[in-house]
Design an enzyme around this catalytic site. Structure first.
Site, mmCIF file in Angstrom:
data_model
loop_
_atom_site.group_PDB
_atom_site.id
_atom_site.type_symbol
_atom_site.label_atom_id
_atom_site.label_comp_id
_atom_site.label_asym_id
_atom_site.label_seq_id
_atom_site.Cartn_x
_atom_site.Cartn_y
_atom_site.Cartn_z
ATOM 1 N N ASP A 196 8.769 7.883 -5.621
ATOM 2 C CA ASP A 196 7.390 7.454 -5.907
ATOM 3 C C ASP A 196 6.356 8.301 -5.170
ATOM 4 O O ASP A 196 5.347 8.699 -5.741
ATOM 5 C CB ASP A 196 7.191 5.982 -5.509
ATOM 6 C CG ASP A 196 7.803 5.024 -6.517
ATOM 7 O OD1 ASP A 196 7.894 5.381 -7.704
ATOM 8 O OD2 ASP A 196 8.185 3.908 -6.102
ATOM 9 N N ASN A 244 -6.288 -2.084 5.323
ATOM 10 C CA ASN A 244 -5.642 -3.234 4.673
ATOM 11 C C ASN A 244 -6.389 -4.520 4.992
ATOM 12 O O ASN A 244 -7.027 -4.638 6.026
ATOM 13 C CB ASN A 244 -4.189 -3.360 5.137
ATOM 14 C CG ASN A 244 -3.381 -4.266 4.223
ATOM 15 O OD1 ASN A 244 -3.462 -4.119 3.001
ATOM 16 N ND2 ASN A 244 -2.627 -5.200 4.792
ATOM 17 N N LYS A 264 12.630 -3.037 -5.402
ATOM 18 C CA LYS A 264 12.810 -1.753 -4.714
ATOM 19 C C LYS A 264 13.417 -1.902 -3.319
ATOM 20 O O LYS A 264 14.167 -1.035 -2.867
ATOM 21 C CB LYS A 264 11.485 -0.996 -4.659
ATOM 22 C CG LYS A 264 11.009 -0.557 -6.045
ATOM 23 C CD LYS A 264 9.746 0.268 -5.979
ATOM 24 C CE LYS A 264 9.264 0.602 -7.387
ATOM 25 N NZ LYS A 264 8.083 1.472 -7.384
ATOM 26 N N GLY A 311 -4.235 -0.574 1.334
ATOM 27 C CA GLY A 311 -3.012 -1.350 1.147
ATOM 28 C C GLY A 311 -1.994 -0.975 2.208
ATOM 29 O O GLY A 311 -2.024 0.153 2.741
HETATM 30 P P1 ATR Z 1 3.554 -3.844 -3.032
HETATM 31 O O1 ATR Z 1 5.023 -3.650 -2.831
HETATM 32 O O2 ATR Z 1 3.133 -3.809 -4.483
HETATM 33 O O3 ATR Z 1 2.711 -2.959 -2.190
HETATM 34 P P2 ATR Z 1 3.179 -6.067 -1.221
HETATM 35 O O4 ATR Z 1 4.177 -5.552 -0.278
HETATM 36 O O5 ATR Z 1 3.130 -7.543 -1.518
HETATM 37 O O6 ATR Z 1 3.286 -5.393 -2.646
HETATM 38 O O7 ATR Z 1 1.732 -5.579 -0.732
HETATM 39 C C1 ATR Z 1 0.583 -5.880 -1.444
HETATM 40 C C2 ATR Z 1 -0.577 -5.115 -0.816
HETATM 41 O O8 ATR Z 1 -1.748 -5.358 -1.597
HETATM 42 C C3 ATR Z 1 -0.916 -5.570 0.594
HETATM 43 O O9 ATR Z 1 -1.462 -4.479 1.285
HETATM 44 C C4 ATR Z 1 -1.971 -6.642 0.338
HETATM 45 O O10 ATR Z 1 -2.820 -6.881 1.423
HETATM 46 P P3 ATR Z 1 -2.382 -7.956 2.581
HETATM 47 O O11 ATR Z 1 -1.305 -7.248 3.374
HETATM 48 O O12 ATR Z 1 -3.615 -8.165 3.352
HETATM 49 O O13 ATR Z 1 -1.871 -9.142 1.831
HETATM 50 C C5 ATR Z 1 -2.744 -5.973 -0.762
HETATM 51 N N1 ATR Z 1 -3.519 -6.904 -1.601
HETATM 52 C C6 ATR Z 1 -3.036 -7.721 -2.560
HETATM 53 N N2 ATR Z 1 -4.044 -8.386 -3.167
HETATM 54 C C7 ATR Z 1 -5.202 -7.958 -2.587
HETATM 55 C C8 ATR Z 1 -6.587 -8.240 -2.794
HETATM 56 N N3 ATR Z 1 -6.995 -9.118 -3.731
HETATM 57 N N4 ATR Z 1 -7.511 -7.629 -2.006
HETATM 58 C C9 ATR Z 1 -7.088 -6.735 -1.073
HETATM 59 N N5 ATR Z 1 -5.797 -6.407 -0.823
HETATM 60 C C10 ATR Z 1 -4.860 -7.012 -1.584
#
Ligand code: ATR
Length: 283
Positions: free
Chosen positions: A113, A162, A77, A138
Protein backbone atom coordinates in the site's frame (compact mmCIF):
# COMPACT_ATOMS: atom_id res chain seq x y z
CA UNK A 1 -4.41 -46.57 -38.24
CA UNK A 2 -5.72 -43.03 -37.99
CA UNK A 3 -5.25 -41.80 -34.45
CA UNK A 4 -6.79 -38.94 -32.59
CA UNK A 5 -4.81 -35.73 -32.82
CA UNK A 6 -2.49 -35.32 -29.88
CA UNK A 7 -4.05 -33.10 -27.29
CA UNK A 8 -1.79 -31.11 -25.01
CA UNK A 9 -3.58 -30.81 -21.70
CA UNK A 10 -3.96 -27.14 -20.86
CA UNK A 11 -1.97 -26.12 -17.86
CA UNK A 12 -4.22 -24.77 -15.13
CA UNK A 13 -3.87 -21.03 -14.68
CA UNK A 14 -2.17 -19.70 -11.58
CA UNK A 15 -4.85 -18.59 -9.15
CA UNK A 16 -4.97 -15.42 -7.06
CA UNK A 17 -7.73 -13.70 -5.10
CA UNK A 18 -8.59 -10.61 -3.11
CA UNK A 19 -10.23 -11.29 0.26
CA UNK A 20 -12.30 -8.73 2.15
CA UNK A 21 -15.66 -7.96 3.71
CA UNK A 22 -17.43 -6.42 1.88
CA UNK A 23 -15.79 -7.44 -1.41
CA UNK A 24 -18.44 -7.30 -4.17
CA UNK A 25 -17.36 -3.85 -5.39
CA UNK A 26 -13.62 -4.51 -5.33
CA UNK A 27 -11.88 -3.27 -8.47
CA UNK A 28 -8.92 -5.61 -7.94
CA UNK A 29 -10.17 -8.44 -10.24
CA UNK A 30 -10.61 -5.91 -13.08
CA UNK A 31 -7.20 -4.37 -12.47
CA UNK A 32 -5.43 -7.74 -12.44
CA UNK A 33 -7.36 -8.90 -15.52
CA UNK A 34 -5.98 -5.84 -17.34
CA UNK A 35 -2.44 -6.58 -16.13
CA UNK A 36 -2.81 -10.18 -17.34
CA UNK A 37 -4.00 -9.06 -20.79
CA UNK A 38 -1.32 -6.39 -21.08
CA UNK A 39 1.50 -8.81 -20.23
CA UNK A 40 -0.02 -11.82 -22.06
CA UNK A 41 0.27 -13.68 -18.78
CA UNK A 42 -3.14 -15.19 -18.07
CA UNK A 43 -3.99 -15.79 -14.43
CA UNK A 44 -7.24 -16.37 -12.60
CA UNK A 45 -7.95 -13.60 -10.07
CA UNK A 46 -11.19 -13.74 -8.09
CA UNK A 47 -12.86 -11.88 -5.23
CA UNK A 48 -13.57 -13.86 -2.06
CA UNK A 49 -15.88 -12.75 0.72
CA UNK A 50 -14.69 -13.88 4.15
CA UNK A 51 -16.98 -13.81 7.17
CA UNK A 52 -15.89 -11.13 9.64
CA UNK A 53 -14.66 -13.84 12.00
CA UNK A 54 -13.41 -16.16 9.28
CA UNK A 55 -10.52 -14.55 7.39
CA UNK A 56 -7.83 -17.07 8.34
CA UNK A 57 -9.96 -20.05 7.27
CA UNK A 58 -10.74 -18.56 3.85
CA UNK A 59 -7.14 -17.46 3.21
CA UNK A 60 -5.65 -20.79 4.29
CA UNK A 61 -8.18 -22.82 2.29
CA UNK A 62 -7.35 -20.80 -0.83
CA UNK A 63 -3.58 -21.01 -0.40
CA UNK A 64 -3.60 -24.67 0.71
CA UNK A 65 -5.79 -25.47 -2.29
CA UNK A 66 -3.14 -24.27 -4.74
CA UNK A 67 -3.78 -20.52 -4.77
CA UNK A 68 -0.51 -18.67 -5.41
CA UNK A 69 -1.31 -15.52 -3.51
CA UNK A 70 -3.93 -13.18 -2.15
CA UNK A 71 -4.48 -9.50 -1.75
CA UNK A 72 -6.19 -8.53 1.47
CA UNK A 73 -8.47 -5.59 2.01
CA UNK A 74 -10.53 -4.17 4.88
CA UNK A 75 -10.97 -5.25 7.56
CA UNK A 76 -8.44 -8.10 7.46
CA UNK A 77 -5.01 -6.52 6.93
CA UNK A 78 -3.81 -7.00 10.51
CA UNK A 79 -5.08 -10.59 10.55
CA UNK A 80 -3.29 -11.27 7.26
CA UNK A 81 -0.04 -10.07 8.80
CA UNK A 82 -0.57 -12.30 11.84
CA UNK A 83 -1.40 -15.33 9.73
CA UNK A 84 1.87 -15.26 7.78
CA UNK A 85 4.96 -17.32 8.60
CA UNK A 86 7.26 -14.48 7.52
CA UNK A 87 6.82 -10.79 6.73
CA UNK A 88 8.75 -8.11 4.83
CA UNK A 89 10.20 -5.12 6.65
CA UNK A 90 7.48 -2.83 5.30
CA UNK A 91 4.73 -5.21 6.44
CA UNK A 92 6.34 -5.35 9.88
CA UNK A 93 6.55 -1.57 10.00
CA UNK A 94 2.87 -1.30 9.07
CA UNK A 95 1.85 -4.17 11.37
CA UNK A 96 -0.47 -5.13 8.53
CA UNK A 97 -0.38 -6.92 5.18
CA UNK A 98 -2.37 -6.48 1.97
CA UNK A 99 -0.35 -9.19 0.21
CA UNK A 100 0.23 -12.89 0.90
CA UNK A 101 2.16 -15.34 -1.24
CA UNK A 102 2.69 -19.07 -0.89
CA UNK A 103 6.42 -19.76 -1.33
CA UNK A 104 8.20 -23.01 -0.52
CA UNK A 105 5.27 -24.11 1.61
CA UNK A 106 5.33 -20.95 3.71
CA UNK A 107 2.94 -18.02 3.70
CA UNK A 108 4.83 -14.74 3.23
CA UNK A 109 3.31 -11.32 3.92
CA UNK A 110 4.10 -7.95 2.42
CA UNK A 111 2.48 -4.54 2.37
CA UNK A 112 2.37 -2.83 -1.01
CA UNK A 113 0.00 0.00 0.00
CA UNK A 114 2.70 2.50 0.97
CA UNK A 115 4.69 1.84 -2.20
CA UNK A 116 1.44 2.25 -4.14
CA UNK A 117 0.78 5.61 -2.49
CA UNK A 118 4.28 6.89 -3.20
CA UNK A 119 4.18 5.67 -6.82
CA UNK A 120 0.84 7.39 -7.41
CA UNK A 121 2.06 10.66 -5.92
CA UNK A 122 5.38 10.67 -7.72
CA UNK A 123 4.68 8.96 -11.05
CA UNK A 124 1.01 9.70 -11.78
CA UNK A 125 0.64 13.07 -10.05
CA UNK A 126 4.17 14.38 -10.58
CA UNK A 127 4.66 15.35 -6.94
CA UNK A 128 8.14 15.38 -5.49
CA UNK A 129 8.30 13.95 -1.97
CA UNK A 130 12.00 14.69 -1.65
CA UNK A 131 12.32 17.87 0.41
CA UNK A 132 8.54 18.24 0.66
CA UNK A 133 6.55 19.33 3.69
CA UNK A 134 3.95 16.62 4.16
CA UNK A 135 0.90 16.51 6.43
CA UNK A 136 -0.45 13.01 7.08
CA UNK A 137 -3.88 13.08 8.71
CA UNK A 138 -4.82 9.94 10.65
CA UNK A 139 -2.91 7.46 12.78
CA UNK A 140 -4.72 4.18 12.09
CA UNK A 141 -3.72 1.30 9.85
CA UNK A 142 -3.70 3.28 6.61
CA UNK A 143 -1.44 5.97 8.05
CA UNK A 144 0.89 3.43 9.68
CA UNK A 145 1.52 1.75 6.33
CA UNK A 146 2.39 5.07 4.70
CA UNK A 147 4.96 6.47 7.13
CA UNK A 148 8.01 4.34 6.28
CA UNK A 149 7.65 4.60 2.46
CA UNK A 150 7.15 8.38 2.76
CA UNK A 151 10.20 8.84 4.99
CA UNK A 152 12.25 6.77 2.54
CA UNK A 153 11.67 9.56 -0.02
CA UNK A 154 13.42 12.03 2.32
CA UNK A 155 10.78 14.72 2.86
CA UNK A 156 11.81 17.92 4.67
CA UNK A 157 9.11 17.34 7.25
CA UNK A 158 6.36 14.81 7.95
CA UNK A 159 3.69 15.95 10.41
CA UNK A 160 1.22 13.28 11.55
CA UNK A 161 -2.01 14.87 12.83
CA UNK A 162 -4.72 12.81 14.48
CA UNK A 163 -7.97 13.43 16.32
CA UNK A 164 -6.61 11.39 19.24
CA UNK A 165 -3.22 13.08 19.54
CA UNK A 166 -1.72 10.26 21.62
CA UNK A 167 -2.03 7.91 18.64
CA UNK A 168 -0.16 10.26 16.30
CA UNK A 169 2.56 10.77 18.92
CA UNK A 170 2.96 7.03 19.31
CA UNK A 171 3.21 6.60 15.54
CA UNK A 172 5.75 9.41 15.13
CA UNK A 173 7.87 8.03 17.99
CA UNK A 174 7.93 4.61 16.36
CA UNK A 175 9.48 6.00 13.17
CA UNK A 176 11.57 8.83 14.66
CA UNK A 177 14.86 7.14 13.75
CA UNK A 178 13.89 7.06 10.06
CA UNK A 179 13.40 10.76 9.37
CA UNK A 180 11.98 14.15 10.35
CA UNK A 181 8.62 13.00 11.68
CA UNK A 182 6.56 14.86 14.28
CA UNK A 183 3.04 14.60 15.69
CA UNK A 184 0.17 16.84 16.73
CA UNK A 185 -3.56 16.95 17.35
CA UNK A 186 -5.90 17.85 14.47
CA UNK A 187 -6.56 21.30 15.95
CA UNK A 188 -2.86 22.02 16.50
CA UNK A 189 -1.55 21.63 12.96
CA UNK A 190 1.44 23.93 12.51
CA UNK A 191 0.88 26.88 10.17
CA UNK A 192 4.11 27.04 8.18
CA UNK A 193 2.47 25.46 5.14
CA UNK A 194 2.49 22.08 3.42
CA UNK A 195 3.19 20.82 -0.09
CA UNK A 196 1.12 17.65 0.30
CA UNK A 197 -1.83 16.87 2.61
CA UNK A 198 -2.76 13.18 2.83
CA UNK A 199 -6.05 11.99 4.27
CA UNK A 200 -5.45 8.54 5.77
CA UNK A 201 -8.41 8.65 8.16
CA UNK A 202 -11.44 6.41 7.77
CA UNK A 203 -13.70 9.51 7.83
CA UNK A 204 -14.22 9.37 4.03
CA UNK A 205 -15.26 5.72 3.88
CA UNK A 206 -17.52 6.18 6.92
CA UNK A 207 -19.14 9.25 5.33
CA UNK A 208 -18.09 11.48 8.24
CA UNK A 209 -16.83 15.04 7.86
CA UNK A 210 -13.13 15.64 8.37
CA UNK A 211 -12.64 19.22 9.40
CA UNK A 212 -9.10 20.51 9.19
CA UNK A 213 -7.98 23.91 10.45
CA UNK A 214 -7.02 26.53 7.85
CA UNK A 215 -3.37 25.95 8.77
CA UNK A 216 -3.53 22.65 6.91
CA UNK A 217 -4.18 24.44 3.61
CA UNK A 218 -1.47 27.06 3.82
CA UNK A 219 0.94 26.57 0.93
CA UNK A 220 -1.78 25.46 -1.56
CA UNK A 221 -0.83 21.80 -1.22
CA UNK A 222 -1.68 18.76 -3.28
CA UNK A 223 -4.55 17.19 -1.32
CA UNK A 224 -4.80 13.43 -1.54
CA UNK A 225 -7.45 11.09 -0.14
CA UNK A 226 -6.50 7.43 0.16
CA UNK A 227 -10.16 6.55 -0.44
CA UNK A 228 -11.44 6.76 -4.01
CA UNK A 229 -14.62 7.66 -5.83
CA UNK A 230 -17.52 9.50 -4.21
CA UNK A 231 -16.27 8.72 -0.68
CA UNK A 232 -13.27 10.98 -1.23
CA UNK A 233 -15.25 13.90 -2.65
CA UNK A 234 -16.14 15.85 0.54
CA UNK A 235 -12.46 16.06 1.57
CA UNK A 236 -11.31 16.84 -1.97
CA UNK A 237 -13.91 19.54 -2.59
CA UNK A 238 -13.01 21.19 0.73
CA UNK A 239 -9.39 21.14 -0.43
CA UNK A 240 -10.23 22.60 -3.86
CA UNK A 241 -12.17 25.42 -2.22
CA UNK A 242 -8.94 26.38 -0.48
CA UNK A 243 -6.90 26.40 -3.66
CA UNK A 244 -5.45 22.92 -3.41
CA UNK A 245 -4.98 20.48 -6.29
CA UNK A 246 -6.86 17.31 -5.34
CA UNK A 247 -6.69 13.60 -6.08
CA UNK A 248 -8.47 10.54 -4.77
CA UNK A 249 -6.70 7.24 -4.11
CA UNK A 250 -7.67 5.30 -7.24
CA UNK A 251 -4.10 5.52 -8.51
CA UNK A 252 -2.84 4.14 -5.20
CA UNK A 253 -5.14 1.13 -5.66
CA UNK A 254 -3.76 0.47 -9.14
CA UNK A 255 -0.16 0.99 -8.03
CA UNK A 256 -0.41 -1.34 -5.01
CA UNK A 257 -1.88 -3.93 -7.38
CA UNK A 258 1.03 -3.47 -9.80
CA UNK A 259 3.51 -3.89 -6.96
CA UNK A 260 1.69 -7.08 -5.91
CA UNK A 261 1.79 -8.39 -9.46
CA UNK A 262 5.50 -7.66 -9.64
CA UNK A 263 6.15 -9.55 -6.40
CA UNK A 264 4.14 -12.54 -7.53
CA UNK A 265 5.11 -12.73 -11.20
CA UNK A 266 8.38 -10.81 -11.59
CA UNK A 267 7.22 -8.33 -14.21
CA UNK A 268 5.92 -4.81 -13.65
CA UNK A 269 2.69 -3.90 -15.45
CA UNK A 270 2.32 -0.44 -16.99
CA UNK A 271 -0.22 1.29 -14.74
CA UNK A 272 -1.07 4.46 -16.70
CA UNK A 273 -3.39 2.83 -19.21
CA UNK A 274 -5.13 0.78 -16.50
CA UNK A 275 -5.72 3.86 -14.35
CA UNK A 276 -6.99 5.79 -17.38
CA UNK A 277 -9.42 2.97 -18.24
CA UNK A 278 -10.75 2.87 -14.68
CA UNK A 279 -11.17 6.65 -14.63
CA UNK A 280 -13.04 6.44 -17.93
CA UNK A 281 -15.27 3.74 -16.45
CA UNK A 282 -14.14 1.37 -19.18
CA UNK A 283 -12.67 -1.35 -16.98
P1 ATR B 1 -7.72 2.43 9.22
O1 ATR B 1 -7.11 1.07 9.31
O2 ATR B 1 -8.68 2.60 8.06
O3 ATR B 1 -6.74 3.54 9.29
P2 ATR B 1 -8.40 2.76 12.01
O4 ATR B 1 -7.20 2.04 12.46
O5 ATR B 1 -9.71 2.52 12.71
O6 ATR B 1 -8.73 2.52 10.49
O7 ATR B 1 -8.07 4.33 12.03
C1 ATR B 1 -9.00 5.28 11.63
C2 ATR B 1 -8.30 6.63 11.59
O8 ATR B 1 -9.23 7.60 11.10
C3 ATR B 1 -7.87 7.13 12.96
O9 ATR B 1 -6.75 7.96 12.79
C4 ATR B 1 -9.09 7.95 13.40
O10 ATR B 1 -8.81 8.92 14.36
P3 ATR B 1 -8.82 8.53 15.96
O11 ATR B 1 -7.55 7.73 16.16
O12 ATR B 1 -8.79 9.83 16.64
O13 ATR B 1 -10.05 7.71 16.14
C5 ATR B 1 -9.43 8.61 12.10
N1 ATR B 1 -10.82 9.07 12.01
C6 ATR B 1 -11.91 8.31 11.80
N2 ATR B 1 -13.02 9.08 11.71
C7 ATR B 1 -12.61 10.37 11.85
C8 ATR B 1 -13.28 11.63 11.82
N3 ATR B 1 -14.61 11.73 11.63
N4 ATR B 1 -12.55 12.77 12.01
C9 ATR B 1 -11.20 12.66 12.19
N5 ATR B 1 -10.50 11.50 12.22
C10 ATR B 1 -11.21 10.36 12.04
Amino acid sequence: MAGFPAVTPELPMDRYAVIGNPIAHSLSPKIHARFAAQLSDPVEYSALLAPLDGFAGVARAFLDGGGRGVNVTLPFKVEAFELADAASERARAAGAANFLARRDGRIEADNTDGAGLVADLVVNLGASLHGARILLVGAGGAARGAVMPILAEKPARLVIANRAAARSRELAARFAARGPVEACALDAIPGQGFDIVLNATSASTKGEPLVLPEAAWRGAPLAYDMAYGPAAEPFLSAARLRGARASDGLGMLVEQAAESWFLWRGRRPATGEVLAALRAGAA
